[in-house]
Write an enzyme that holds these catalytic residues in place. Structure first.
Site, PDB file in Angstrom:
ATOM      1  N   CYS A  40      45.362 -70.792 -14.816  1.00 46.52           N
ATOM      2  CA  CYS A  40      45.632 -71.943 -14.270  1.00 46.52           C
ATOM      3  C   CYS A  40      44.818 -72.803 -15.816  1.00 46.52           C
ATOM      4  O   CYS A  40      43.271 -71.735 -15.849  1.00 46.52           O
ATOM      5  CB  CYS A  40      45.221 -72.203 -13.094  1.00 46.52           C
ATOM      6  SG  CYS A  40      44.372 -73.965 -12.663  1.00 46.52           S
ATOM      7  N   CYS A  47      49.144 -76.995 -19.361  1.00 48.73           N
ATOM      8  CA  CYS A  47      48.989 -77.014 -17.974  1.00 48.73           C
ATOM      9  C   CYS A  47      49.600 -75.686 -17.139  1.00 48.73           C
ATOM     10  O   CYS A  47      51.238 -76.683 -18.457  1.00 48.73           O
ATOM     11  CB  CYS A  47      48.433 -78.291 -16.938  1.00 48.73           C
ATOM     12  SG  CYS A  47      48.230 -77.830 -15.708  1.00 48.73           S
TER      13      CYS A  47
END
Length: 258
Positions: free
Chosen positions: A76, A185
């Site tokens: 992440c 992302c």
């Protein structure tokens, strides 16, 4: 902390996006066992405040370490930017690898060009991404783009909808002249095809998943923790909000052919 060679590798994300990293890890280390944990109950991390992201990330990583995992991939970008340095200070001898937006290859392969870095609002605000971009501004023109709401399309299973295309059309309209796009992302690789369609075939698309996988393998070898198994490894999916629909979606994203 005693770690077993045949223990699983943990992969952590704020939701389902880290499955894009998990796929690369499995390709590179097919005999390893993996435990994937998504914190969808608290997603998205990218719109939360820094102390809250750090608390959530550290708590979840400690939980996975206590489960006996031998290494952790923080899959992440927001959690990496917010908490990985702190985690490494807390556990200096434990292999913890984060993900870094692929700014370096995007710039080095497009010298003098324009590079657009798409990321969550928190990743754009944090200093880690800015420092990374500053290192390569002499190579290419870099612009960061905050993308609030984009990861939710993947998280909620709306990544194949006309609504997503409309969202991306508006988001990317001012940037059609770039040479490269960095998907900053881990949710964004699941909308790579749509981004490519809108930006055109001449625009190169980059993400950091493969680099993270290579770095984790390097760390595991350094610690002499490669599995001794000769069989193909297993993948277990867990989630903080384990609805039947969500668990099935995680498995479908893992199996999806891109």
């Amino acid at each position: 902390m005693v770690r077993e060679k045949n223990a699983p590798i943990a992969v952590f994300d704020s939701g389902m996006g880290g499955i894009s990293v998990l796929r690369e890890l499995v390709k590179l280390m097919p005999r390893e066992d993996f435990l994937y944990f998504g914190d969808s109950k608290n997603a998205p991390y990218g719109t939360r405040e820094l102390p809250e992201i750090q608390e959530l990330t550290i708590r979840n990583i400690q939980h996975l370490m206590n489960r006996g995992c031998k290494a952790v991939a923080v899959a992440c970008n927001t959690a990496t930017s917010a908490a990985v340095r702190k985690l490494r200070e807390m556990y200096p001898n434990f292999p913890i690898v984060g993900i870094e937006p692929a700014v370096k290859p995007a710039c080095m392969e497009n010298p003098g060009g324009k590079v657009l870095v798409m990321a969550t609002p928190m990743t754009v605000r944090l200093g880690k991404l800015h420092l990374l971009c500053e290192r390569f501004r002499h190579v290419a023109e870099i612009e960061t783009l905050s993308c609030p709401g984009l990861m939710e399309f993947v998280e909620e299973g709306r990544d194949q909808t006309p609504e997503l295309m409309h969202f991306l059309e508006e988001l990317l309209a001012p940037y059609r002249d770039v040479d490269a796009v960095v998907l900053g992302c881990t949710h964004y690789p699941f909308v790579r095809k749509q981004v490519q369609e809108l930006m055109g075939d001449s625009v190169k698309i980059y993400d950091g998943a493969a680099g993270t996988a290579r770095e984790l393998l390097r760390r595991i070898r350094l610690e002499d923790l490669e599995t001794e198994s000769k069989e193909l490894g297993s993948v277990i999916f867990e989630n903080s909000d384990p609805t039947e629909e969500r668990m099935e979606r995680m498995k479908n994203l893992f199996r999806r052919e891109e």
